[in-house]
Design a protein around this motif. Sequence first.
Motif, PDB file in Angstrom:
ATOM      1  N   MET A  40      47.176  96.459  75.935  1.00  0.00           N
ATOM      2  CA  MET A  40      46.418  96.364  77.274  1.00  0.00           C
ATOM      3  C   MET A  40      46.260  97.948  77.524  1.00  0.00           C
ATOM      4  N   GLU A  41      46.401  98.951  76.679  1.00  0.00           N
ATOM      5  CA  GLU A  41      46.012 100.276  76.840  1.00  0.00           C
ATOM      6  C   GLU A  41      44.935 100.742  75.901  1.00  0.00           C
ATOM      7  N   THR A  42      44.380  99.797  75.315  1.00  0.00           N
ATOM      8  CA  THR A  42      43.294  99.967  74.244  1.00  0.00           C
ATOM      9  C   THR A  42      41.964  99.880  74.684  1.00  0.00           C
ATOM     10  N   PRO A  43      40.840 100.992  74.572  1.00  0.00           N
ATOM     11  CA  PRO A  43      39.658 100.900  75.445  1.00  0.00           C
ATOM     12  C   PRO A  43      38.879  99.954  74.408  1.00  0.00           C
ATOM     13  N   PHE A  44      39.130  99.203  73.608  1.00  0.00           N
ATOM     14  CA  PHE A  44      38.253  98.392  72.522  1.00  0.00           C
ATOM     15  C   PHE A  44      38.994  96.955  72.437  1.00  0.00           C
ATOM     16  N   SER A  45      37.924  96.131  71.962  1.00  0.00           N
ATOM     17  CA  SER A  45      38.493  94.537  71.647  1.00  0.00           C
ATOM     18  C   SER A  45      39.159  94.774  70.191  1.00  0.00           C
ATOM     19  N   MET A  46      40.397  94.480  70.216  1.00  0.00           N
ATOM     20  CA  MET A  46      40.922  94.562  68.765  1.00  0.00           C
ATOM     21  C   MET A  46      42.168  93.478  68.981  1.00  0.00           C
ATOM     22  N   THR A  47      42.247  92.765  67.844  1.00  0.00           N
ATOM     23  CA  THR A  47      43.333  91.827  67.522  1.00  0.00           C
ATOM     24  C   THR A  47      43.983  92.033  66.188  1.00  0.00           C
TER      25      THR A  47
ATOM     26  N   THR B   3      38.432  97.338  45.827  1.00  0.00           N
ATOM     27  CA  THR B   3      37.214  97.103  46.374  1.00  0.00           C
ATOM     28  C   THR B   3      36.762  95.555  46.575  1.00  0.00           C
ATOM     29  N   TYR B   4      36.965  94.768  45.680  1.00  0.00           N
ATOM     30  CA  TYR B   4      36.524  93.441  45.753  1.00  0.00           C
ATOM     31  C   TYR B   4      37.402  92.261  46.184  1.00  0.00           C
ATOM     32  N   SER B   5      38.597  92.462  46.238  1.00  0.00           N
ATOM     33  CA  SER B   5      39.400  91.241  47.003  1.00  0.00           C
ATOM     34  C   SER B   5      40.810  92.238  47.430  1.00  0.00           C
ATOM     35  N   ILE B   6      41.383  91.735  48.421  1.00  0.00           N
ATOM     36  CA  ILE B   6      42.491  92.258  48.992  1.00  0.00           C
ATOM     37  C   ILE B   6      43.681  91.323  49.308  1.00  0.00           C
ATOM     38  N   ASP B   7      44.795  91.250  48.304  1.00  0.00           N
ATOM     39  CA  ASP B   7      45.867  90.178  48.645  1.00  0.00           C
ATOM     40  C   ASP B   7      46.726  90.337  49.706  1.00  0.00           C
ATOM     41  N   MET B   8      47.121  89.390  50.481  1.00  0.00           N
ATOM     42  CA  MET B   8      47.665  89.434  51.498  1.00  0.00           C
ATOM     43  C   MET B   8      48.875  89.497  51.565  1.00  0.00           C
ATOM     44  N   GLU B   9      49.721  89.435  50.313  1.00  0.00           N
ATOM     45  CA  GLU B   9      51.392  89.607  50.303  1.00  0.00           C
ATOM     46  C   GLU B   9      51.732  90.957  50.494  1.00  0.00           C
ATOM     47  N   MET B  10      50.946  92.074  50.456  1.00  0.00           N
ATOM     48  CA  MET B  10      51.105  93.385  50.510  1.00  0.00           C
ATOM     49  C   MET B  10      51.125  93.793  52.202  1.00  0.00           C
ATOM     50  N   VAL B  11      50.791  93.012  52.845  1.00  0.00           N
ATOM     51  CA  VAL B  11      50.502  93.378  54.312  1.00  0.00           C
ATOM     52  C   VAL B  11      51.295  93.009  55.202  1.00  0.00           C
ATOM     53  N   GLU B  12      51.591  93.975  56.203  1.00  0.00           N
ATOM     54  CA  GLU B  12      52.761  93.812  57.406  1.00  0.00           C
ATOM     55  C   GLU B  12      51.779  93.387  58.440  1.00  0.00           C
ATOM     56  N   ARG B  13      50.395  93.885  58.706  1.00  0.00           N
ATOM     57  CA  ARG B  13      49.725  93.628  59.783  1.00  0.00           C
ATOM     58  C   ARG B  13      48.140  93.894  59.671  1.00  0.00           C
ATOM     59  N   VAL B  14      47.307  92.959  60.048  1.00  0.00           N
ATOM     60  CA  VAL B  14      45.609  93.219  60.015  1.00  0.00           C
ATOM     61  C   VAL B  14      45.274  93.462  61.116  1.00  0.00           C
ATOM     62  N   ASP B  15      44.639  94.717  61.559  1.00  0.00           N
ATOM     63  CA  ASP B  15      44.281  94.982  62.842  1.00  0.00           C
ATOM     64  C   ASP B  15      42.632  94.923  62.502  1.00  0.00           C
ATOM     65  N   ILE B  16      41.990  94.162  63.433  1.00  0.00           N
ATOM     66  CA  ILE B  16      40.592  93.787  63.485  1.00  0.00           C
ATOM     67  C   ILE B  16      39.938  94.421  64.794  1.00  0.00           C
ATOM     68  N   LEU B  17      39.237  95.638  64.664  1.00  0.00           N
ATOM     69  CA  LEU B  17      38.654  96.313  65.643  1.00  0.00           C
ATOM     70  C   LEU B  17      37.218  96.044  65.788  1.00  0.00           C
ATOM     71  N   LYS B  18      36.730  95.704  66.940  1.00  0.00           N
ATOM     72  CA  LYS B  18      35.270  95.250  67.011  1.00  0.00           C
ATOM     73  C   LYS B  18      34.455  96.713  67.362  1.00  0.00           C
ATOM     74  N   GLY B  19      33.239  96.685  66.713  1.00  0.00           N
ATOM     75  CA  GLY B  19      32.225  97.620  67.088  1.00  0.00           C
ATOM     76  C   GLY B  19      32.381  99.037  66.170  1.00  0.00           C
ATOM     77  N   PRO B  20      31.566  99.922  66.237  1.00  0.00           N
ATOM     78  CA  PRO B  20      31.663 100.975  65.555  1.00  0.00           C
ATOM     79  C   PRO B  20      32.826 102.154  65.875  1.00  0.00           C
ATOM     80  N   GLY B  21      33.662 102.667  64.798  1.00  0.00           N
ATOM     81  CA  GLY B  21      34.923 103.282  64.871  1.00  0.00           C
ATOM     82  C   GLY B  21      34.887 104.767  64.473  1.00  0.00           C
ATOM     83  N   ALA B  22      33.655 105.314  64.501  1.00  0.00           N
ATOM     84  CA  ALA B  22      33.470 106.624  63.921  1.00  0.00           C
ATOM     85  C   ALA B  22      34.483 107.752  64.316  1.00  0.00           C
TER      86      ALA B  22
END
Length: 798
Positions: A157-164, A225-244
Amino acid sequence: MSLTPLLRPLTAQLLRAGLVLVLGLPGAGWAEDAPRRSYQIAAGSLSNALTRFAGQAGVSLSVDPALVAGRSSAGLQGEFAVEEGFNALLRGSGLMLVAAGPGSYTLARQALQDDPAHVLPSTTINGQGQGAGDDAYAGGQVSRRGKLGMLGERDFMETPFSMTSYTSEVLQNQQARTLADAVANDPSVRTTNPSGGRFEQFSVRGFSLYNSDVAYGGLYGVLPTYSIDMEMVERVDILKGPGALLGGLAPNGSVGGGVNIEPKRAGDAPLTEFTALYASTGQGGGHIDIGRRFGPEQRFGLRFNGVRQSGDTEWDHQSVEREASVLGFDVRGERARLSLDVGHQQRDVDGTMERVSLNAGVKVPDAEDVHSNFAQPWTYSRAKDTFGALRGEFDVNDNLMLYGALGARKGDYDFLRHAVQVVNDAGRFTVSPRTFQREEEVVTGTVGARSWFNTGAVGHTVNLSLNRFDMTFDNSGARYRNGVSNLFDPVTLPEPGTPTRADNPTHTETVLSSLALADTLSFADDSVLLTLGARLQRVEVNSSEPGEQDQVYDERATSPALGLVWRTSEQLSLYLNYMEGLTQGQQAPETAANYGKVFAPYRSKQVELGAKYDLGSFGATLSLFRIDKPSYYTDSQNNLRADGEQRNQGLELNVFGEPLAGVRLLGGAMLLDAEQTRTAEGRFDGNRAVGAPVVNANLGVEWDLPYVQGLTLSARAIHTSSQYLDAANQQKAEAWQRYDLGARYALKLGDKDVTLRASVENVLDKAYWASANVPEGTATGLTLSTPRTWLVSATVGF
């Protein structure tokens, strides 16, 4: 040159320095009998004060964000024990501290403490430390917090971006194997390369996203570079728009959005799990997950994840073998936090699927008529990646934190493949075999400082960040005698023998560096948050090829950014952002006549307006956005050229949570208007952009059966509307739908926790063109859907 001899002593020195910092700081109380220490926490919002105190005290605090929203604290000065300090911060708030276990606390309203009917949803606050935390939103599928690069982790709720932010729980329950499986939950993201292909690639808001632009704890280029396995992952953040502003320049120029992956950390409770895996039509394997904390106050943590799976896939004459192992180590000190992750991933594919390209004027094939793998059985893909990242934070005092991170990766890739360029309506294409070898070495790092202070009634969180990304890669390969095959009736050709010619080797060095400064100002008891910032960026590229003039670019730009959040109530936040970014220019792909040409860097811009709604058990984001960036096209001589701009604007809805007890929703929709503008002589102005559907929609549902404890049923529907394959809008792939079904059953066998899972993806076994999106300006590329796939797994906790 190999990175291993360089990284081994460097990593050892940094790890040793970090341990000295954590263990040897004056006054760093490791003894169990040191209950009091000095704190200097400024007055301000209660949420920030609790966060700072929990981090400095080295404890975990779980709290419903709605409880503390809009509340203030007088701060804390002096020596306090942990509970004494919490109670001082909570004085007058109407809230009280409740012990939830060793080193773990939660909050409750004082009047409701003894009422068991009032069980509050919780968010874990681990100070300013690292790790995803146990802060899942209602239903456990989406985290309340996500990483915003230099701005740190922020509440939804305190993030000025669309992120899931998708949790490891939903990834495990959906039996996600790679990142392509994880992003299938998001309506703004689509996979644009076939499963069982050489690599994974995606589109976000209609623009390409490359795996090399996926961050690992905020660092680009560290993950495979070519594929990322998910077993190592705690969380996947998807941020919409440029994030420079947030993370610096994305190595491959993704501007529609970004993905950050948070590594797993050892929790307070010991963990030992084994998951047996099976996927049709014969891929068996297993995944082991072990986590332990040890030492005084459990300040040291180890987490190991290892997976191996191999066997035939749903495609004809195709097999996949994948294996990965990641070890994570962390230390939680009073004022310092340190983590180290080291991993290796290998993926071998035989009979690699390819995208289908069409000559101009060729009719788009009916996907239902494509019955088998049209790639030759002797094609293969071999990818190996070794990677690691070291991170540290140090609280200089109660108002200043220093942080840094160093990451590295070495990748070796070997392919034997052929393009599928259909030349007529009958499906004929030329098989042009080629080998392709690539070696990559990446070293990337960031250092920064974050400071909290007040000027009168205005709070400030100032961030200063310096980023640098160095990548060197070498490409080589050879071509072989051509053959002929057919999309609808593939012909098996002899395996290539002697090359007809060798490709010129290319050597490319890229350095992306940037300096960013941002200030988040808080007004009216943190109900208004204004972030102002800018990043000074530099792109240096030097690409050389024998017999050709070197291509050298050295570009600089300053990219401003603005983000505004107005929390109008505990349930509603309105937000606005404006972002600019400098992006490394496109590189002409291997299918282009000017293959290897690197184009000049370019600017992209986004403006976005949105609202976020939080009902405690259910959340939603509604956003209106516009992104402008330069575009590319392929001319009649098959040369990639820069031409015009692409303007993507749209409306986006994301929903998640548990609106009814035992019923969870995950999905949303995106309406997209993607238009070509300023094209040469205006020939394509007003046309829809390639690979940009008008409508994407997802809806996933889970239902805990009320009369069968532990049994959950799930279903998901995914819709994508039609897409054009060419700038002239003459070739179009039709709309498609996919339906998935699943079930899981959690039970006890003796003293063991067991979860059984079964699901079927593409339950109707429909064939369709899943995507027409390809790297900007290259030849049309159709991605064939994956056939019906069965997934079965069993997890046992020891």
